[in-house]
Design an enzyme around this catalytic site. Structure first.
Site, PDB file in Angstrom:
ATOM      1  N   PHE A   6       0.842  -1.174  -0.044  1.00 13.86           N
ATOM      2  CA  PHE A   6      -0.017  -0.027   0.175  1.00 13.86           C
ATOM      3  C   PHE A   6       1.030   1.289   0.039  1.00 13.86           C
ATOM      4  CE2 PHE A   6      -4.206   1.496   2.320  1.00 13.86           C
ATOM      5  CZ  PHE A   6      -4.531   2.228   1.016  1.00 13.86           C
ATOM      6  N   ALA A  34      -4.123  -4.236   1.842  1.00 13.33           N
ATOM      7  CA  ALA A  34      -3.807  -5.663   2.192  1.00 13.33           C
ATOM      8  C   ALA A  34      -4.948  -6.160   2.922  1.00 13.33           C
ATOM      9  CB  ALA A  34      -2.443  -6.033   2.827  1.00 13.33           C
ATOM     10  N   TYR A  63       8.517 -10.084  16.454  1.00 17.65           N
ATOM     11  CA  TYR A  63       9.667  -9.685  17.278  1.00 17.65           C
ATOM     12  C   TYR A  63       9.172  -9.890  18.496  1.00 17.65           C
ATOM     13  CZ  TYR A  63      13.171  -6.432  19.254  1.00 17.65           C
ATOM     14  OH  TYR A  63      14.127  -5.957  19.949  1.00 17.65           O
ATOM     15  N   TYR A  71       6.815  -3.496  24.594  1.00 22.70           N
ATOM     16  CA  TYR A  71       6.765  -4.222  23.392  1.00 22.70           C
ATOM     17  C   TYR A  71       6.016  -5.805  23.882  1.00 22.70           C
ATOM     18  CZ  TYR A  71       7.228  -5.877  18.518  1.00 22.70           C
ATOM     19  OH  TYR A  71       6.968  -6.125  17.344  1.00 22.70           O
ATOM     20  N   VAL A 115      16.635  -1.373  11.923  1.00 19.03           N
ATOM     21  CA  VAL A 115      16.014  -0.050  11.730  1.00 19.03           C
ATOM     22  C   VAL A 115      14.991  -0.042  10.533  1.00 19.03           C
ATOM     23  CG1 VAL A 115      16.481   2.444  11.039  1.00 19.03           C
ATOM     24  CG2 VAL A 115      18.301   0.827  12.404  1.00 19.03           C
TER      25      VAL A 115
END
EC number: 1.3.1.9
Length: 400
Positions: free
Chosen positions: A74, A112, A225, A235, A274
């Site tokens: 996208f 998507a 992750y 996280y 990164v």
């Protein structure tokens, strides 16, 4: 147009088409130098293929395995006044090179998460490839429009339970600060799972399965992750972590769905890199700056391309054809080098020592900043940034 980087927060609002093309060429060259992937896939769909791990997966499949690839993304093409998105230029560069090298490569630009794009992909597979033998799911979107209702759901980068306070970098001012993030509400956690969990991955596999375009022995992988103790509060133990756990749930469900085809579904846990996505997470720029320096000193550092090539050759497509090694939750662990005890111990010892004054000396923050602008095509060797460039780069991309 002469284009210079303009950074606002964790977004670079400009992009350089020539620099983006050089980035893709470097990934292609790396893959060619590594040699061919034994038993590699031949007909590959990459969902989220325009940058990061998704783009590297497309390069690895095409140039490591001579695969025909379909990419879904996208992205925004350029207008007369504004450059296109980096992902647009990346995809244009990949497709241009792949076609010049005699490889099948087609791309579809659209949401998507929508039913329409899934139908379009099915149509394209039937028309050109018949079936596919690998699906890479690498979508990193902060917002999801639900395909049935049109409702727009937003994700949250927040802890759960209590306020998160941690050392971080103000990347605009290059100073060390204390970042404070309020905890997510129950609704925000649920919404984050809806946006970033495994539901859409399942919907893709269902749509493709019902259409009969999944080949015998198909492999599908979604990227995740987990990180380390230093980043867990924001996280893995936060709203994002709940979404990643939902990916594990989806992996098990898809594995069962693929049983009649002898197919396989995995979550692959990657190392920190990164990306625009990681730069938006408080604490990650500082952690990445530290761990990159330590891993480089130990000869363990990898970028997206190196990670994906290792995933393909050492896990998904081994020479002996054996199954990948997985942890107790059936995850492939490509974060194994980053999580080595010596690497993490060095991070823990370094963390409390970082100040504004020694930030550039004790960490790879200078390289972090450089790698960040490179995502957008800047700070690339061999590019004349004072030259006038045409921002309008067109390629044969289907849109939905």
């Amino acid at each position: 147009m002469i284009i210079k980087p303009k950074i606002r927060g964790f977004i670079c609002t400009t992009t350089h088409p020539v620099g983006c093309e050089k980035n893709i060429q470097a990934q292609i060259e790396y893959t060619k130098q590594q040699g061919k992937i034994a038993n590699g896939p031949k007909r590959v769909l990459v969902i989220g293929s325009s940058a990061g791990y998704g783009m590297s997966s497309r390069v690895a499949a095409a140039y490591g395995s001579d695969a025909s690839t379909i990419g879904v993304f996208f992205e925004k093409p350029a207008t007369e006044k504004k450059p296109g998105s980096a992902g647009w230029y990346n995809s244009a560069a990949f497709e241009k090179q792949a076609k010049a090298d005699g490889l099948y490569a087609k791309s579809i630009n659209g949401d998507a998460f929508s039913h329409e794009i899934k139908a379009k992909v099915v149509e394209l597979i039937k028309q050109d490839l018949g079936q596919i033998d690998a699906i890479i799911y690498s979508v990193a979107a902060p917002v999801r429009k639900l395909p049935d209702t049109g409702e727009v759901i937003r994700s949250s980068l927040k802890p759960i339970g209590e306020t998160y306070i941690s050392t971080a970098i103000d990347t605009n001012k290059d100073v060390i600060i204390n970042a404070t993030v309020e905890p997510a509400t129950e609704e925000e956690v649920a919404d984050t799972v809806t946006v970033m969990g495994g539901q859409d991955w399942e919907l893709w596999l269902s749509a493709l399965g019902e259409a009969g375009v999944l080949a015998e022995g198909l492999k599908t992988v979604a990227y995740s992750y987990i990180g380390t103790e230093l980043t867990w509060p924001i996280y893995w133990d936060g709203a994002l972590g709940k979404a990643k756990i939902d990916l594990d749930r989806a992996s098990t469900a898809i594995q069962a769905q693929l049983a009649p085809l002898n197919g396989e579904a995995y979550v692959s846990v990657q190392k920190s890199v990164v990306t625009q996505a990681s730069s938006a997470i408080p604490v990650m720029p500082l952690y990445i700056s530290m761990v990159f320096k330590i891993m480089k000193e130990k000869g363990l550092h990898e970028g997206c391309m190196e990670q994906i090539y290792r995933l393909f050759t050492s896990q998904l497509y081994k020479q002996d054809g054996s199954a990948p090694e997985t942890d107790q939750a059936r995850r492939i662990r490509l974060d194994d080098w980053e999580l080595r005890d010596d690497v993490q111990q060095a991070c823990k010892e370094l963390w409390p020592k970082i100040t504004t004054e020694n930030l550039f000396e004790l960490t790879d923050y200078k390289e972090y900043k450089e790698e960040f602008v490179q995502l957008f095509g800047f700070s690339i060797d061999g590019v004349d940034y004072d030259a006038d460039v045409d921002t309008v780069v067109e390629f044969d991309c289907l849109s939905v």
